[in-house]
Each structure stands twice: as structure tokens, then as C-alpha cells.
Scaffold this motif. Structure first.
Motif, PDB file in Angstrom:
ATOM      1  N   ILE A 189       0.839  -1.202   0.000  1.00  0.00           N
ATOM      2  CA  ILE A 189       0.000   0.000   0.000  1.00  0.00           C
ATOM      3  C   ILE A 189       0.876   1.256   0.000  1.00  0.00           C
ATOM      4  CG2 ILE A 189      -1.591   1.368   1.416  1.00  0.00           C
ATOM      5  CD1 ILE A 189      -2.825  -1.341   2.298  1.00  0.00           C
ATOM      6  N   VAL A 190       1.894   1.251   0.846  1.00  0.00           N
ATOM      7  CA  VAL A 190       2.803   2.401   0.925  1.00  0.00           C
ATOM      8  C   VAL A 190       3.514   2.611  -0.409  1.00  0.00           C
ATOM      9  CG1 VAL A 190       4.974   3.199   1.946  1.00  0.00           C
ATOM     10  CG2 VAL A 190       3.145   2.340   3.423  1.00  0.00           C
ATOM     11  N   THR A 191       4.019   1.542  -0.986  1.00  0.00           N
ATOM     12  CA  THR A 191       4.717   1.643  -2.277  1.00  0.00           C
ATOM     13  C   THR A 191       3.808   2.228  -3.350  1.00  0.00           C
ATOM     14  OG1 THR A 191       6.172  -0.220  -1.769  1.00  0.00           O
ATOM     15  CG2 THR A 191       5.892   0.339  -4.103  1.00  0.00           C
ATOM     16  N   GLN A 192       2.565   1.780  -3.371  1.00  0.00           N
ATOM     17  CA  GLN A 192       1.618   2.254  -4.383  1.00  0.00           C
ATOM     18  C   GLN A 192       1.285   3.736  -4.190  1.00  0.00           C
ATOM     19  OE1 GLN A 192      -1.207  -0.790  -3.503  1.00  0.00           O
ATOM     20  NE2 GLN A 192      -0.040  -2.349  -4.602  1.00  0.00           N
ATOM     21  N   ILE A 193       1.103   4.155  -2.952  1.00  0.00           N
ATOM     22  CA  ILE A 193       0.820   5.574  -2.691  1.00  0.00           C
ATOM     23  C   ILE A 193       2.032   6.430  -3.036  1.00  0.00           C
ATOM     24  CG2 ILE A 193       0.272   7.276  -0.908  1.00  0.00           C
ATOM     25  CD1 ILE A 193      -1.382   5.131   0.512  1.00  0.00           C
ATOM     26  N   VAL A 194       3.210   5.963  -2.670  1.00  0.00           N
ATOM     27  CA  VAL A 194       4.434   6.716  -2.977  1.00  0.00           C
ATOM     28  C   VAL A 194       4.617   6.832  -4.493  1.00  0.00           C
ATOM     29  CG1 VAL A 194       6.966   6.678  -2.859  1.00  0.00           C
ATOM     30  CG2 VAL A 194       5.607   6.189  -0.818  1.00  0.00           C
ATOM     31  N   ASN A 195       4.384   5.756  -5.218  1.00  0.00           N
ATOM     32  CA  ASN A 195       4.496   5.807  -6.680  1.00  0.00           C
ATOM     33  C   ASN A 195       3.537   6.847  -7.257  1.00  0.00           C
ATOM     34  OD1 ASN A 195       6.466   3.847  -6.775  1.00  0.00           O
ATOM     35  ND2 ASN A 195       5.054   2.165  -7.237  1.00  0.00           N
ATOM     36  N   ALA A 196       2.327   6.907  -6.705  1.00  0.00           N
ATOM     37  CA  ALA A 196       1.347   7.891  -7.179  1.00  0.00           C
ATOM     38  C   ALA A 196       1.822   9.310  -6.878  1.00  0.00           C
ATOM     39  CB  ALA A 196      -0.006   7.634  -6.520  1.00  0.00           C
ATOM     40  N   ILE A 197       2.379   9.517  -5.699  1.00  0.00           N
ATOM     41  CA  ILE A 197       2.868  10.849  -5.324  1.00  0.00           C
ATOM     42  C   ILE A 197       4.027  11.257  -6.232  1.00  0.00           C
ATOM     43  CG2 ILE A 197       4.014  12.184  -3.499  1.00  0.00           C
ATOM     44  CD1 ILE A 197       2.412  10.523  -1.476  1.00  0.00           C
ATOM     45  N   LYS A 198       4.905  10.339  -6.554  1.00  0.00           N
ATOM     46  CA  LYS A 198       6.030  10.643  -7.434  1.00  0.00           C
ATOM     47  C   LYS A 198       5.542  10.985  -8.844  1.00  0.00           C
ATOM     48  CE  LYS A 198       9.604   7.835  -7.041  1.00  0.00           C
ATOM     49  NZ  LYS A 198      10.360   6.555  -6.870  1.00  0.00           N
ATOM     50  N   ARG A 199       4.533  10.272  -9.317  1.00  0.00           N
ATOM     51  CA  ARG A 199       3.950  10.598 -10.625  1.00  0.00           C
ATOM     52  C   ARG A 199       3.273  11.970 -10.585  1.00  0.00           C
ATOM     53  NH1 ARG A 199      -0.001   5.916 -12.208  1.00  0.00           N
ATOM     54  NH2 ARG A 199      -0.286   7.261 -14.036  1.00  0.00           N
TER      55      ARG A 199
END
Length: 325
Positions: free
Chosen positions: A296-306
Motif C-alpha cells: 500500500i505504501v509503495t503504491q501511494i508513494v508511486n502515485a505521489i512521485k507521478r
């Protein structure tokens, strides 16, 4: 002062002006687009949020939020991270939910946040895991006495035969909320109506901003102009990342005409992420597991980076994105 000295003086001021302008421009370009990120673990303390079979929403939200902050600190070292709470208490030492909500929003606004991310878990409103229900499986004849005294007599009646059966609480998936300050045109079409049985409790007046108040009207106008597109962009990216990871995504949502107070009261792009249903046995196990939380954390971080890359590139293709019907 002769003409020669006057020329030198004007030239010096001109060169100094160019230098100052260039310095300011360079500083503005170097300033991170996400200088300050507010991470808000939902609920806390005397407000446990939704109850699962083995954990509460407040406990899961805090664990995910702390891990999110740790990864963001590594991935976005230029961003300042501020938590509304880091332990299982109401934020700001508040003694009631309303004051805690106010503290969350005030902290975000006073910190001049560039992004507000609230982490929550979802619930169906029914018992976690499941419940027993009854159903009719047939009928039988039963003799009963009716009447009184000399009129008392036997009567055969047909009555239903019931059996108990287990109803599993199967609702699962993610959804991300934003505040739909303007529900007309593209904005209204872009946000799905939420199931009234899920999401944050906006029937509670402590979780609402009076949408007819002057403050709300002004904030709504500002939000629609400055923050709606960015909030929708990030929320869409978060749900896209969840889907990529194999999660069932319910999309970007806003419930009816009512909003979620903490989203309405923060003057910045704001989202509330429902990471999954704590009332679903398998999903709750996923939510409390190290593997689940890390994903979940990885997915949210990826979204924030995008999202960050989109801002830095000067493009926010929100209107080209479609939320699943």
C-alpha cells in the motif's frame, strides 16, 4: 554628477537588478513543488474508527502512515513531512473528535502544506467478518388452540421453517475521496457517488463543514480554482497504482452533497485514501500484514512521485483521465 558617472550608476543598478531577478527566479525554480506534505492517520485514541475482527481503523491507519512517512523521506528528501499524530491518541491532545479534526486542518494550513494525505480504512456498517441470518426453507402444520372457554378449539396452521446461515462480509476494495466543491460540469461527472454505507461518517456534524457558511463558500471558490484539479489528479493516480498492484479499485469518490470536513477545511490539494475494508476478513488480514502495508505504501508513494513529476512538467492531464463507471 556628470553624465559619465550617471551612466555608471544606472548601469550598476541595472546589473544588480538582473542579478537579483535571476537569483529569485533560480530560487523559485529550485523550490520543491512538494515542500511540505501533511500525513494524517485517521482517527486515534478515544476515536478508534471502524472495527475489524483483529484491529481498529485507527491502529492500521497509523501503522501505514508511519511507514508512508519513512519511505517518502527516502524518496523525496527535499520534502518536509508533518504528521497530525504519531501515536494512538487524538491529534493535538484533543479531548473530542471535533477539536481533533480542527487541529488536523489548522496544522496543515499553518504549516503551509503543499499536499494533505489522510489515511483511513473502510467499513460496510455490518458486523466485521460476517453474521448469522435466517431464511425460510419450508413450512409445517402445527396444531394450536384458539378462542376461550366453551369456544376454545383446535386449529391447524402452517408455519415457516427457518434455518440459520452464515453471511460473509464480502465488500472489499480501495477508494479515494476528494472534496467536490463544484458538482457541475466536468467536476461533477468526474467523481463517482459513494455508497452511503461506506466511507467516512459524514452524517456526524463534527465531520462536516457548513457548506452554506461564508467561510465554506469562499473556500469552495478557492478550492475549485486552485486545488480541485490537483486533488483529482493525485486521487486518480493513487487508484491507478492500487489497480496495478492487483487491488480492486472503487475509484475516486465524494458522497452526495456532503463532504469530509478535513478535506474541506485544508487549503491545499487534499485526498483521503480508504486503503481497504477492515470488515472483510481477508482484506483486514492484508491490511494488518507487513506485506500488505508495504505494498500500500509503495503504491501511494508511486502515485505521489507521478503527481510530483506532472507538476514539475507543468501538465496535469486530469480531464483526460476517466474514473471507472
Amino acid at each position: 554628477m556628470n553624465n559619465k558617472n550617471l551612466y555608471r550608476c544606472v548601469k550598476s543598478f541595472f546589473v544588480a537588478g538582473i542579478f537579483i531577478f535571476a537569483t529569485i527566479s533560480a530560487w523559485a525554480q529550485q523550490k520543491p513543488v512538494l515542500s511540505t506534505i501533511i500525513i494524517d492517520p485517521g482517527h486515534g485514541g478515544k476515536d478508534p474508527g471502524a472495527h475489524g475482527q483483529i484491529a481498529t481503523e485507527a491502529e492500521i491507519a497509523l501503522s501505514i502512515s508511519l511507514k508512508l512517512g519513512k519511505v517518502l523521506a527516502e524518496e523525496l528528501p527535499e520534502s518536509k513531512l508533518i504528521f497530525t499524530r504519531t501515536t494512538d491518541v487524538l491529534p493535538g491532545g484533543a479531548t473530542n473528535i471535533h477539536d481533533a479534526l480542527e487541529y488536523r486542518a489548522n496544522l496543515a494550513n499553518q504549516s503551509k502544506g503543499d499536499l494533505f494525505i489522510a489515511i483511513h480504512c473502510n467499513a460496510t456498517g455490518a458486523r466485521a467478518g460476517g453474521w448469522y441470518a435466517k431464511r425460510v426453507v419450508g413450512h409445517k402444520n402445527v396444531v394450536r388452540y384458539v378462542g376461550k372457554g366453551s369456544k376454545r378449539r383446535k386449529k391447524t396452521v402452517r408455519v415457516p421453517i427457518y434455518e440459520s446461515y452464515w453471511v460473509k462480509n464480502t465488500r472489499r476494495g480501495t477508494e479515494t475521496y476528494i472534496w467536490a466543491a463544484d458538482r457541475t460540469g466536468f467536476k461533477g461527472d468526474a467523481i463517482r457517488e459513494a455508497d452511503t454505507q461506506t466511507g467516512e461518517n459524514v452524517e456526524d456534524s463534527t465531520n462536516q463543514l457548513d457548506l452554506n457558511s461564508p467561510e465554506a463558500i469562499i473556500r469552495g471558490q478557492l478550492y475549485a480554482k486552485k486545488y480541485f484539479a490537483k486533488s483529482l489528479l493525485l486521487a486518480t493516480l493513487v487508484e491507478e497504482e492500487f489497480e496495478k498492484g492487483g487491488r480492486l479499485s472503487e475509484g475516486v469518490k465524494q458522497r452526495n452533497e456532503k463532504g469530509i470536513w478535513v478535506l474541506q477545511a485544508t487549503g491545499m490539494p487534499s485526498i483521503l485514501v480508504e486503503t481497504g475494508f477492515v470488515t472483510n476478513t481477508e482484506e483486514e488480514q492484508y491490511l494488518v500484514s507487513e506485506k500488505g502495508q508495504d505494498e500500500i505504501v509503495t503504491q501511494i508513494v508511486n502515485a505521489i512521485k507521478r503527481y510530483k513529476a506532472s507538476l514539475e512538467g507543468g501538465t496535469a492531464p486530469v480531464q483526460e483521465m476517466q474514473v471507472n463507471p
